[in-house]
Design an enzyme around this catalytic site. Sequence first.
Site, PDB file in Angstrom:
ATOM      1  N   ARG A 271       0.734  -7.465   7.586  1.00 11.05           N
ATOM      2  CA  ARG A 271       0.636  -6.000   7.740  1.00 11.05           C
ATOM      3  C   ARG A 271       1.607  -5.485   8.798  1.00 11.05           C
ATOM      4  O   ARG A 271       1.987  -4.320   8.786  1.00 11.05           O
ATOM      5  CB  ARG A 271      -0.797  -5.596   8.090  1.00 11.05           C
ATOM      6  CG  ARG A 271      -1.729  -5.715   6.883  1.00 11.05           C
ATOM      7  CD  ARG A 271      -3.146  -5.338   7.233  1.00 11.05           C
ATOM      8  NE  ARG A 271      -3.234  -3.980   7.746  1.00 11.05           N
ATOM      9  CZ  ARG A 271      -4.170  -3.557   8.594  1.00 11.05           C
ATOM     10  NH1 ARG A 271      -5.090  -4.383   9.038  1.00 11.05           N
ATOM     11  NH2 ARG A 271      -4.186  -2.301   8.999  1.00 11.05           N
TER      12      ARG A 271
ATOM     13  N   TYR B 111       3.805  11.982   7.828  1.00 12.40           N
ATOM     14  CA  TYR B 111       3.639  13.001   8.880  1.00 12.40           C
ATOM     15  C   TYR B 111       3.432  12.337  10.233  1.00 12.40           C
ATOM     16  O   TYR B 111       2.837  11.264  10.318  1.00 12.40           O
ATOM     17  CB  TYR B 111       2.479  13.964   8.596  1.00 12.40           C
ATOM     18  CG  TYR B 111       1.123  13.338   8.306  1.00 12.40           C
ATOM     19  CD1 TYR B 111       0.802  12.864   7.037  1.00 12.40           C
ATOM     20  CD2 TYR B 111       0.138  13.254   9.292  1.00 12.40           C
ATOM     21  CE1 TYR B 111      -0.451  12.328   6.762  1.00 12.40           C
ATOM     22  CE2 TYR B 111      -1.122  12.721   9.026  1.00 12.40           C
ATOM     23  CZ  TYR B 111      -1.401  12.253   7.756  1.00 12.40           C
ATOM     24  OH  TYR B 111      -2.631  11.714   7.476  1.00 12.40           O
TER      25      TYR B 111
ATOM     26  N   HIS C  59     -13.384   5.825  11.262  1.00 14.71           N
ATOM     27  CA  HIS C  59     -12.125   6.161  10.574  1.00 14.71           C
ATOM     28  C   HIS C  59     -11.790   5.100   9.512  1.00 14.71           C
ATOM     29  O   HIS C  59     -11.463   5.418   8.367  1.00 14.71           O
ATOM     30  CB  HIS C  59     -11.008   6.268  11.615  1.00 14.71           C
ATOM     31  CG  HIS C  59      -9.627   6.198  11.059  1.00 14.71           C
ATOM     32  ND1 HIS C  59      -9.000   7.282  10.506  1.00 14.71           N
ATOM     33  CD2 HIS C  59      -8.750   5.167  10.947  1.00 14.71           C
ATOM     34  CE1 HIS C  59      -7.805   6.922  10.082  1.00 14.71           C
ATOM     35  NE2 HIS C  59      -7.624   5.642  10.336  1.00 14.71           N
TER      36      HIS C  59
ATOM     37  N   GLN D 166      -1.674   2.669   3.618  1.00 15.88           N
ATOM     38  CA  GLN D 166      -1.203   3.370   4.823  1.00 15.88           C
ATOM     39  C   GLN D 166      -0.357   2.448   5.684  1.00 15.88           C
ATOM     40  O   GLN D 166      -0.628   1.257   5.777  1.00 15.88           O
ATOM     41  CB  GLN D 166      -2.395   3.915   5.619  1.00 15.88           C
ATOM     42  CG  GLN D 166      -2.935   3.022   6.712  1.00 15.88           C
ATOM     43  CD  GLN D 166      -3.844   1.906   6.209  1.00 15.88           C
ATOM     44  OE1 GLN D 166      -3.832   1.541   5.031  1.00 15.88           O
ATOM     45  NE2 GLN D 166      -4.607   1.324   7.112  1.00 15.88           N
TER      46      GLN D 166
HETATM   47  C1  VOV Z   1      -5.676   4.107   3.624  1.00 21.48           C
HETATM   48  C2  VOV Z   1      -6.626   4.221   4.477  1.00 21.48           C
HETATM   49  C3  VOV Z   1      -6.718   3.891   5.928  1.00 21.48           C
HETATM   50  C4  VOV Z   1      -7.336   2.799   6.461  1.00 21.48           C
HETATM   51  C5  VOV Z   1      -8.056   1.669   5.724  1.00 21.48           C
HETATM   52  C6  VOV Z   1      -7.197   2.893   7.899  1.00 21.48           C
HETATM   53  C7  VOV Z   1      -7.725   1.962   8.801  1.00 21.48           C
HETATM   54  C8  VOV Z   1      -7.396   1.990  10.152  1.00 21.48           C
HETATM   55  C9  VOV Z   1      -7.867   1.003  11.103  1.00 21.48           C
HETATM   56  C10 VOV Z   1      -8.781  -0.160  10.794  1.00 21.48           C
HETATM   57  C11 VOV Z   1      -7.331   1.334  12.330  1.00 21.48           C
HETATM   58  C12 VOV Z   1      -7.580   0.637  13.691  1.00 21.48           C
HETATM   59  C13 VOV Z   1      -6.922  -0.647  13.819  1.00 21.48           C
HETATM   60  C14 VOV Z   1      -5.458  -0.558  13.557  1.00 21.48           C
HETATM   61  O1  VOV Z   1      -5.090  -1.007  12.475  1.00 21.48           O
HETATM   62  O2  VOV Z   1      -4.740  -0.011  14.384  1.00 21.48           O
HETATM   63  C15 VOV Z   1      -6.488   2.477  12.124  1.00 21.48           C
HETATM   64  C16 VOV Z   1      -5.694   3.063  13.114  1.00 21.48           C
HETATM   65  C17 VOV Z   1      -5.089   4.289  12.957  1.00 21.48           C
HETATM   66  N1  VOV Z   1      -5.124   5.103  11.849  1.00 21.48           N
HETATM   67 FE1  VOV Z   1      -5.896   4.624  10.044  1.00 21.48          FE
HETATM   68  N2  VOV Z   1      -6.480   4.039   8.207  1.00 21.48           N
HETATM   69  C18 VOV Z   1      -6.197   4.693   7.024  1.00 21.48           C
HETATM   70  C19 VOV Z   1      -5.512   5.900   6.859  1.00 21.48           C
HETATM   71  C20 VOV Z   1      -5.123   6.681   7.945  1.00 21.48           C
HETATM   72  C21 VOV Z   1      -4.714   8.054   7.862  1.00 21.48           C
HETATM   73  C22 VOV Z   1      -4.658   8.892   6.612  1.00 21.48           C
HETATM   74  C23 VOV Z   1      -4.413   8.476   9.138  1.00 21.48           C
HETATM   75  C24 VOV Z   1      -4.032   9.881   9.570  1.00 21.48           C
HETATM   76  C25 VOV Z   1      -5.259  10.586  10.161  1.00 21.48           C
HETATM   77  C26 VOV Z   1      -5.576  11.901   9.531  1.00 21.48           C
HETATM   78  O3  VOV Z   1      -6.677  12.445   9.827  1.00 21.48           O
HETATM   79  O4  VOV Z   1      -4.782  12.430   8.767  1.00 21.48           O
HETATM   80  C27 VOV Z   1      -4.592   7.371  10.003  1.00 21.48           C
HETATM   81  C28 VOV Z   1      -4.296   7.385  11.362  1.00 21.48           C
HETATM   82  C29 VOV Z   1      -4.450   6.253  12.163  1.00 21.48           C
HETATM   83  C30 VOV Z   1      -3.955   6.168  13.499  1.00 21.48           C
HETATM   84  C31 VOV Z   1      -3.138   7.252  14.206  1.00 21.48           C
HETATM   85  C32 VOV Z   1      -4.323   4.946  14.000  1.00 21.48           C
HETATM   86  C33 VOV Z   1      -4.000   4.389  15.402  1.00 21.48           C
HETATM   87  C34 VOV Z   1      -4.965   5.020  16.354  1.00 21.48           C
HETATM   88  C35 VOV Z   1      -5.057   4.389  17.720  1.00 21.48           C
HETATM   89  O5  VOV Z   1      -5.598   5.090  18.598  1.00 21.48           O
HETATM   90  O6  VOV Z   1      -4.625   3.254  17.927  1.00 21.48           O
HETATM   91  N3  VOV Z   1      -5.048   6.290   9.273  1.00 21.48           N
HETATM   92  N4  VOV Z   1      -6.592   2.882  10.803  1.00 21.48           N
END
Ligand code: VOV
Length: 248
Positions: free
Chosen positions: A130, A144, A171, A184
């Site tokens: 990943r 974005y 989330h 993503q």
């Molecule tokens: C396709 C779906 C999807 C999935 C499964 C998913 C899962 C996860 C996991 C498990 C984790 C934490 C561990 C890591 O992997 O970092 C994250 C982390 C993160 N995400 Fe996420 N996210 C998705 C999708 C997803 C979206 C659509 C967005 C935009 C939010 C929105 O409102 O528009 C997002 C944002 C983020 C961000 C900015 C971070 C880092 C934040 C921080 O403070 O470090 N993310 N995300």
Amino acid sequence: MAEAVETMDGWYCLHDLRKIDWKKWKKTSKEEREEAIQEYQAMLEKWDNIREAREGSHALYTVMGQKADIILMILRPTMDELGEIELQFNKSKIAEYMIPSYSYVSVVELSKYMAKDEDNPEDNPGVRARLTPKLPDWDYICFYPMDKRREGFENWYSLSFDERRRLMYEHSFTGRKYAGRVKQIITGSMGFDDWEWSVTLFAKDVLDLKKIVYEMRFDEVSAKYGEFGPFYVGSILPNDKLPSYFSI
Ligand code: VOV
């Protein structure tokens, strides 16, 4: 006490968005246009070989609306390699007909919020994959940049680690509902660009992009702490479709 979460950082990432100067393009001779397209295709084929060798990845999409015409997302093991690619592209013939409209510099990032104390996620082959992802060739892209809010009582950076982990867990739960439909790539850009993260989503059905972003707005982490930059949405532009895309 708030403490930073440890991040795992993978390939460096450049999102390069350009507008096409159709007026200039139309004034150019057929031979020159063909030459420019062929050189562009050769450059993309070279990058395809790099992708096959798992030494990087890239994705080329057209963009809807007037913010840009095309988006190239490119991943490489070092930022220097991204710089070389940008320079090579800027020197190419096709670039003479393109106007830079937005760019974003970042690095693929995973955090250790969900890691258990005893294991090091970086040893996990799934995690390594990943961090150095092969970008999917799905039909649609959405890109974005975003921040986590730092205002008054809604300051992400003064929340405890446990509270942030709870919010990120919620989330991830929403995200997992879209497994197989939305992929993503989260890249971190603190110190590299104007926002804190970039979000790149790939989908087979363009409506899934709207659905996931909408549903996530209700997750506490996005509702209270999410701040968003401009959104770009577009469709895949395969190498063999370049001549028809540029034909006039
Ligand atoms: C396709 C779906 C999807 C999935 C499964 C998913 C899962 C996860 C996991 C498990 C984790 C934490 C561990 C890591 O992997 O970092 C994250 C982390 C993160 N995400 Fe996420 N996210 C998705 C999708 C997803 C979206 C659509 C967005 C935009 C939010 C929105 O409102 O528009 C997002 C944002 C983020 C961000 C900015 C971070 C880092 C934040 C921080 O403070 O470090 N993310 N995300």
